[in-house]
Scaffold this active site. Structure first.
Site, PDB file in Angstrom:
ATOM      1  CE  LYS A 184      -1.114  -1.528   0.508  1.00 13.79           C
ATOM      2  NZ  LYS A 184      -2.266  -1.561   1.437  1.00 13.79           N
TER       3      LYS A 184
HETATM    4  C1  LIG Z   1       0.967  -7.328   1.495  1.00 13.42           C
HETATM    5  C2  LIG Z   1      -0.453  -7.022   1.127  1.00 13.42           C
HETATM    6  N1  LIG Z   1      -1.086  -7.801   0.259  1.00 13.42           N
HETATM    7  C3  LIG Z   1      -2.347  -7.568  -0.107  1.00 13.42           C
HETATM    8  C4  LIG Z   1      -3.066  -6.517   0.422  1.00 13.42           C
HETATM    9  C5  LIG Z   1      -4.469  -6.314   0.027  1.00 13.42           C
HETATM   10  O1  LIG Z   1      -4.669  -5.080  -0.614  1.00 13.42           O
HETATM   11  P1  LIG Z   1      -6.110  -4.460  -0.776  1.00 13.42           P
HETATM   12  O2  LIG Z   1      -6.419  -3.705   0.463  1.00 13.42           O
HETATM   13  O3  LIG Z   1      -5.993  -3.568  -1.988  1.00 13.42           O
HETATM   14  O4  LIG Z   1      -7.057  -5.584  -1.018  1.00 13.42           O
HETATM   15  C6  LIG Z   1      -2.451  -5.668   1.326  1.00 13.42           C
HETATM   16  C7  LIG Z   1      -3.187  -4.537   1.908  1.00 13.42           C
HETATM   17  O5  LIG Z   1      -2.777  -3.841   2.775  1.00 13.42           O
HETATM   18  C8  LIG Z   1      -1.106  -5.923   1.702  1.00 13.42           C
HETATM   19  O6  LIG Z   1      -0.488  -5.164   2.602  1.00 13.42           O
END
Ligand SMILES: Cc1ncc(COP(=O)(O)O)c(C=O)c1O
Length: 387
Positions: A184
């Site tokens: 990210k």
């Molecule tokens: C659109 C979206 N929502 C939620 C998440 C979940 O994030 P995390 O990996 O921090 O749990 C991601 C992860 O890539 C994502 O792309």
């Protein structure tokens, strides 16, 4: 051809992050503690949010945010098929039902104008995703939500630093969930932040993220603390560690530089690949935003090539260029197709994108030379497989 493999993403970890991490490791307190508290306050101030809850991932953040918004069995949450599946999984974890609205093929975001048709008496929330860092159209979403009495939960996993009509994502009268996964725009290793304008959501999400306990251990075990605590509801173990916050404190300071560099690299791709047959370049939304460029995702124009997107990615890999697939539309996964009877063509725009989307290398630290290697390899593959 490029000699070393080029990944599509790589975190940028500087000396300050490393020094802070070592300081944390030597401090005697490595889990949730004072650095998490500082990072949380600084992140909330950066986005302009009223209340913030640090969590171990955006997935955990979405889960506690949905529950804190009162979403439970039988409730409906309107969202988009073009997302990482965590968005839908967490809705299902609450016993609720995801109701999908198709995307705009150009911007990859939910079609705000289609949302109202899907509202029923069971609808409790609208959950837009700011896809790859380009904000969904929040004004009409906020208007529908307030008129119909439903909550707005923004999946802002891609949107650290994004702005909608001049204001940062995180400052709107909603609840937003950010991700600090290593790919990210800034990272804490794994990690996330729930930011909300609603004090009741803040209090409930704060409890839910750590066993439902009303006092976290570093406060209990501090000299002035009391070892006793109450459990107000059965929560989860989604707390962020000081080890993570040590990275986040410095990543946040470097974020503006990351965003500027991502935008510069995105524009370089735009210029170098404009008019190249076989690739449909990312579009901009028609309203004013700051795009955080979490990813650069053109569509492979498979109708003009003799190969599909997966082969395109394999050909780039053979030329030492890494790419990503963000994402297969969530309604096409077997669990969702089986459970809700969704067919790929039920959401034709998301299906179209899902078959074609590819993430090109994009990260601060990608040199112009690296990017030129990627561009050359892309041109080479497209030329070799033109229909
Ligand atoms: C659109 C979206 N929502 C939620 C998440 C979940 O994030 P995390 O990996 O921090 O749990 C991601 C992860 O890539 C994502 O792309």
């Amino acid at each position: 051809m490029r000699k070393e493999f080029l990944p599509f993403a790589r975190p940028s970890i500087g000396e300050e992050e490393i020094a802070e991490l070592i300081d944390t490791l030597k401090s005697g307190w490595i889990t949730t503690g004072p650095k998490v508290e500082r990072f949380t306050a600084e992140f909330a101030a950066y986005v302009g949010g009223r209340f913030a809850v640090p969590v171990s991932s955006a997935t955990g953040g979405l889960h506690v945010a949905l529950l804190a918004l009162g979403i439970g069995p039988g409730d409906e949450v309107i969202t988009t098929p073009m997302t990482f599946v965590a968005t839908l999984n967490t809705i299902v974890h609450c016993g609720a039902v995801p109701v999908l609205v198709d995307i705009d093929r150009a911007t990859l975001n939910i079609r705000a104008e289609e949302i109202e048709k899907k509202i029923t008496p069971r609808t409790k929330a609208i959950l837009p995703v700011h896809y790859v860092g380009q904000p969904a159209d929040l004004d009409p979403i906020l208007e529908i939500a307030s008129r119909r009495g439903v909550a707005v939960l923004e999946d802002a996993a891609h949107a650290v630093g994004s702005e909608y009509r001049g204001k940062r994502i995180g400052c709107f009268p909603t609840t937003s969930v950010f991700s600090f996964h290593p790919n990210k725009n800034m990272t804490t290793g794994e990690g996330g932040m729930v930011v909300t304008s609603d004090e009741a959501v803040f209090e409930k999400a704060s409890l839910l993220k750590f066993h439902g306990m009303d006092r976290e251990s570093w406060k209990r075990f501090a000299k002035a603390g009391s070892p006793r605590y109450d459990v107000a509801l059965p929560g989860f173990k989604y707390n962020m560690m000081d080890i993570q916050a040590a990275l986040g404190l410095h990543q946040l300071r470097r974020l503006e530089g990351f965003l500027v560099e991502r935008e510069r690299l995105a524009r370089r791709y735009d210029e170098a690949l404009a008019g190249v047959a076989g690739l449909i370049l990312p579009s901009r939304v028609p309203y004013p935003v700051r795009h955080a460029w979490h990813l650069y995702t053109p569509l492979v124009d498979i109708d003009r090539l003799t190969i599909g997107r997966d082969r395109f990615m394999a050909e780039l890999k053979a030329r030492n260029i890494g790419t990503g697939l963000h994402y297969t539309a969530a309604h096409e996964f077997s669990y969702y197709a089986d459970r809700f009877g969704w067919r790929p063509e039920d959401f034709p725009e998301a299906h179209f994108v899902s078959e074609r989307i590819v993430s090109l290398p994009l990260f601060p630290g990608l040199t112009d030379g690296d990017q030129d290697d990627a561009i050359e390899a892309i041109r080479d593959v497209l030329k070799a497989f033109r229909a």
